[in-house]
Each structure stands twice: as C-alpha cells, then as structure tokens.
Design an enzyme around this catalytic site. Structure first.
Site, PDB file in Angstrom:
ATOM      1  N   GLN A 276      -1.257 -56.439  -7.888  1.00 58.14           N
ATOM      2  CA  GLN A 276      -0.227 -55.499  -8.315  1.00 58.14           C
ATOM      3  C   GLN A 276       1.128 -55.789  -7.676  1.00 58.14           C
ATOM      4  OE1 GLN A 276      -3.167 -51.853  -7.837  1.00 58.14           O
ATOM      5  NE2 GLN A 276      -1.311 -51.213  -8.892  1.00 58.14           N
ATOM      6  N   HIS A 277       2.162 -55.176  -8.222  1.00 58.16           N
ATOM      7  CA  HIS A 277       3.505 -55.060  -7.640  1.00 58.16           C
ATOM      8  C   HIS A 277       4.356 -56.319  -7.674  1.00 58.16           C
ATOM      9  CE1 HIS A 277       2.324 -51.160  -6.111  1.00 58.16           C
ATOM     10  NE2 HIS A 277       1.510 -51.650  -5.209  1.00 58.16           N
TER      11      HIS A 277
ATOM     12  N   ASP B 258      -5.238 -55.019 -10.261  1.00 57.20           N
ATOM     13  CA  ASP B 258      -6.565 -55.307  -9.707  1.00 57.20           C
ATOM     14  C   ASP B 258      -7.361 -54.057  -9.358  1.00 57.20           C
ATOM     15  OD1 ASP B 258      -4.897 -54.708  -7.550  1.00 57.20           O
ATOM     16  OD2 ASP B 258      -5.229 -56.611  -6.516  1.00 57.20           O
TER      17      ASP B 258
END
Length: 481
Positions: free
Chosen positions: A81-82, A239
């Site tokens: 992520q991110h 995820d």
C-alpha cells in the site's frame, strides 16, 4: 499434477521485498503452481524501488508457474500500500517509487494535518489522519523537494495499479488501496478535490476507482506475460485488504499480520474515523471497512536484533526486565517517525536471549496497543486472534503474541494469503461470488488454535511506562542533533 476441477485463476502479491504469483483452481482453492522473484529496495532514510523491476519480477514468478499460468481465465494483483508511483507520457517511471516505509515526508504530514483542520477533521474526511506513510504526504514531499520531477508526471499510481495498468492499458485502482492515499474521501467514496488542490495534484492524473466485483479490464496484446489476450483482470487491491479477502474474513474477527511491517485489523460494517490517528480507516475490497493499525518495525527489526546478537531468531530466553523498543526504521504506531531503537534496563546478568525476547515483546506491544481501537465495541473479546504473515510460523512470535494478548491464537495453514485473496477476487469475476465467500469455500483460515494463557500485564505495563518516559527522546530528529 491432477486435473483442475474448475477454471484456473492467478493471484499476485507484489510486496516490498518480492513478487509472488499463485495459480489456483477456482473450484477448490488448490494451488497448482507458484513462483516468486525478489525486488531491491534502497537503504537509509529513503525507501525506494524502480517499479519496472516489479514487472520483471512478475514475469519471472509467472515463468516459474509454467503452463498453468497460460491457462488462467482471470488474474488479480494485490500489492504493498501507499507507494507513490509517478509516470510520464509514455507510462515510464519519472523516478523510483517512494514506498510506504519511506518516512521523509513526516514534515509534510504534520503541515497538511494543520492546514486542513487538524486530526479530527482529517479522520472525518478521509477516515484516517495521514502519517509519513500516506501517498498524499509523499506527493507533497516530491512537489517540494523535486519540483521538476513533479511537473513531468502525467499519471500517479499505487504499486498494484501500476502492474494492473501494464496488463490492461487502463488506469484503475480499487477502494481498498485508494483509501490509503489520503486523497480519497471515505464518506463520499470519491477523490477529495480540496485535498488534491492543497497539494497541487490534478485529479485527471489519478486512476478510475473500480467497484467491488467489477472487471478492471482485459489483458491486452504485447505484454510479454503468459496470459492470453482477453483474460479478465480484476480490480486488485492493497495487501491488507487482499489478505482479508484471502481469509474470508467476517466482521469482528481480529487479525495480526507479522511481516516487514506489522498490522492489526478487522473487517467492520462501520466507517472508521479515529482522530488519534492510531487506526487508519481503510476500506476493504468488498464494500465494508478495514480499520487497521500498522507498525513499521516487525520481523525485519527483530531479525536485525537477532543478527546483532549473533543468535538464531528462535533463541529467546524468558525472565527479562529489559525493555527494547525496536523502532529501527522510525515508527508509525506509535507515531514517532524520527525515532530509533531504544534499550533500557540492561543489567550484568541480562543474557543475549533475554534481549532478543525483549525485541519481540517491544514489537508485539505496539500492535496489541492498537488492537482494542481497531475492533468494534461489540466484537467478541474471546475470539481467536488470527496470526498471519511470515512471522506467524515462528514459535517465538506465536508464544509472544499468545502471552501478551491473553487470547487464543489461530494460525491459518494457508500460506501467501495476499496472493490467495487476489486469486479469490479473480475467481469471483468468473463465478459471480463475493470474493470473501470464495475464500471461505476454500477454507483458507483453517489451522491450529493455541489456547489462551493469562495475559502478561507486568511486561505490557513496563513497556508502556518506558515508552511514555522516553517519548521526548524518541520524538527528536537524531539527524539534527
């Protein structure tokens, strides 16, 4: 290899360190082939990767799957992520991706929180209070420190979006992953144009958000992977949302994931908005929510302590009164982006094994401190804690979580839950089922249960006290002193 009972699907997990691919029988959940290839990540304060190596790793992982991958009827990609992926007009990276554990944007995070009404306003608006992990703060850092690179950007993507787009030619994301950017409003489930304007990001550069169960696209020509043109491509997701799908998670069941980062989360039917910022109010990949707390330091940090002590990671010894806060990469929970590791209470009779146990205790303490905030008030406090991720197989991790949580601990036998969740999402496209229902049909959460033991309140209270007393030290930026 026996013949598959149903169509084959591919689930992918593109994580910080590697890309894994599973070919799964959609009827039974049986993994018929798998592959894995590594990534490189820069070291130091910066945590960056070239997105093109994710594609190369995906190609290698699928090649290891052999003929089974060629038979797949659908594919889905779960990813870290991110991360901020910036692309030019040709779809090539403008610069390496800024990963979730790159904490250089901590000053931008603090400034954005102040400029847009404070933590409570952010939580109500986006579901989360942004930290240095969030994509919005990374974009703000890029615009401030590398303005020429920012001006060259023609598309902004998350890691899983990048791979999905190379498969389909379409810029898409999903609600699970986009909810971790900081520029998606959880109340309206749309991009927040006010936040985008504040950081100077044109919404036209962002991907379309695909709805749960919707097809993101089909595999196009010329991709070089073993998929047939026209193979269905699911939305994919972040995820943690993928792992929740992989477990077939029902509301209120707590999960602790022990990987490079540590997370605790649970599916909720209520939109989260924690003004303290401890809990990120993520969406899940289905239509519910996934309140989640994340620590930057988990298995990698504890393994580093073991290596410094020249010990096997299982060589723990009980009886320590030493406290070790393993904040080797800064920390997100608690929010101490400039912190480093801290050791307190060392004595002549302290052993190396006790120091290693103290590292485990420090890592688990941070996660358990957030668990009560993640769970809804009506969640069953005696429900087993599902323990997943690479660390879940380690006896030292299992016993530390069991001792400090006071809960029964269940260890699902299924491995690679992110890739399995992506596979369940791909299977849902073919069968019309909810992806979590697919995973429950596959019985992915089955595994041994360790009975509850009395919670070690003394250790928890000792670590809490040291953390509180050391806060002024841990909050300093060591590079400026």
């Amino acid at each position: 290899m026996s013949a598959a009972e149903g169509p084959l699907v591919v689930g992918v997990d593109t994580s910080t360190q590697s890309t894994k691919a599973l070919v799964v029988d959609a009827a039974t959940g049986r993994v018929v082939a798998s592959g894995q290839a590594p990534h490189t990540v820069s070291s130091g304060t910066a945590r960056e990767s070239d997105p093109r190596q994710w594609w190369d790793a995906l190609s290698e992982a699928l090649a290891q799957c052999g003929d089974a991958a060629r038979e797949a009827a659908a594919v889905s990609i779960g990813g870290q992520q991110h991360g901020l992926v910036t692309l030019d007009e040709q779809g090539e990276p403008v610069r390496p991706a800024l990963l979730w554990n790159d904490v250089r944007s901590a000053p931008q995070a603090r400034r954005l929180i102040d400029e847009l009404g404070g933590p409570k306003a952010w939580a109500e608006r986006t579901g989360s209070v942004p930290s240095a992990s969030f994509t919005v703060t990374k974009w703000a850092w890029l615009a401030e420190h590398e303005p020429e690179a920012a001006r060259a950007v023609r598309a902004v993507r998350l890691p899983h979006d990048y791979l999905t787009e190379r498969l389909t030619g379409e810029g898409t994301t999903d609600r699970g992953d986009v909810s971790g950017t900081g520029w998606w409003a959880s109340g309206t489930e749309a991009y927040d144009e006010g936040i985008l304007a504040r950081v100077g990001l044109d919404p036209a550069l962002l991907p379309r958000v695909v709805r749960p169960g919707e097809v993101a696209g089909t595999v196009r020509d010329g991709h070089g992977l073993p998929f047939s043109k026209g193979t269905l491509v699911a939305a994919g997701t972040g995820d943690n949302a993928a792992a929740a799908l992989g477990l077939g998670l029902r509301p209120g069941v707590p999960v602790m994931s022990l990987g490079t980062s540590g997370t605790v989360y649970a599916v909720s039917e209520h939109r989260p908005a924690d003004p303290t910022g401890t809990v990120a109010g993520f969406a899940d990949a289905r239509g519910d929510w996934l309140p989640l707390a994340c620590t930057l330091n988990c298995t990698l940090a504890v393994d580093r302590v073991a290596a410094l002590l020249n010990l096997d990671r299982e060589a723990v010894e009980p009886g320590t009164s030493t406290t070790l806060l393993p904040f080797l990469d800064g920390e997100r929970t608690p929010n101490l982006p400039h912190s480093s590791g801290l050791l307190y209470g060392l004595r002549h009779d302290t052993t190396a094994g006790q120091l290693l146990q103290a590292a485990y205790d420090g890592a688990v303490h941070s996660l358990l401190g957030a668990l009560d905030l993640v769970l809804d008030a009506d969640a069953d406090p005696s429900a087993p804690l599902l323990l997943i991720g690479g660390g879940a197989r380690g006896a030292a991790w299992q016993q530390t979580v069991r001792r400090l949580s006071g809960r029964p601990v269940q260890i699902p036998e299924a491995r690679e839950l992110v890739a399995l969740g992506a596979a369940a999402q791909a299977a849902g496209l073919l069968t019309g089922e909810d992806a979590a229902a697919v995973a429950r049909r596959w019985n992915t959460a089955a595994g041994p249960v360790l009975e509850a033991v009395e919670r070690d309140e003394a250790t928890l209270n000792r670590i809490t006290g040291v953390l509180s007393d050391a806060a002024p030290l841990l909050e300093r930026d060591a590079t400026s002193h």
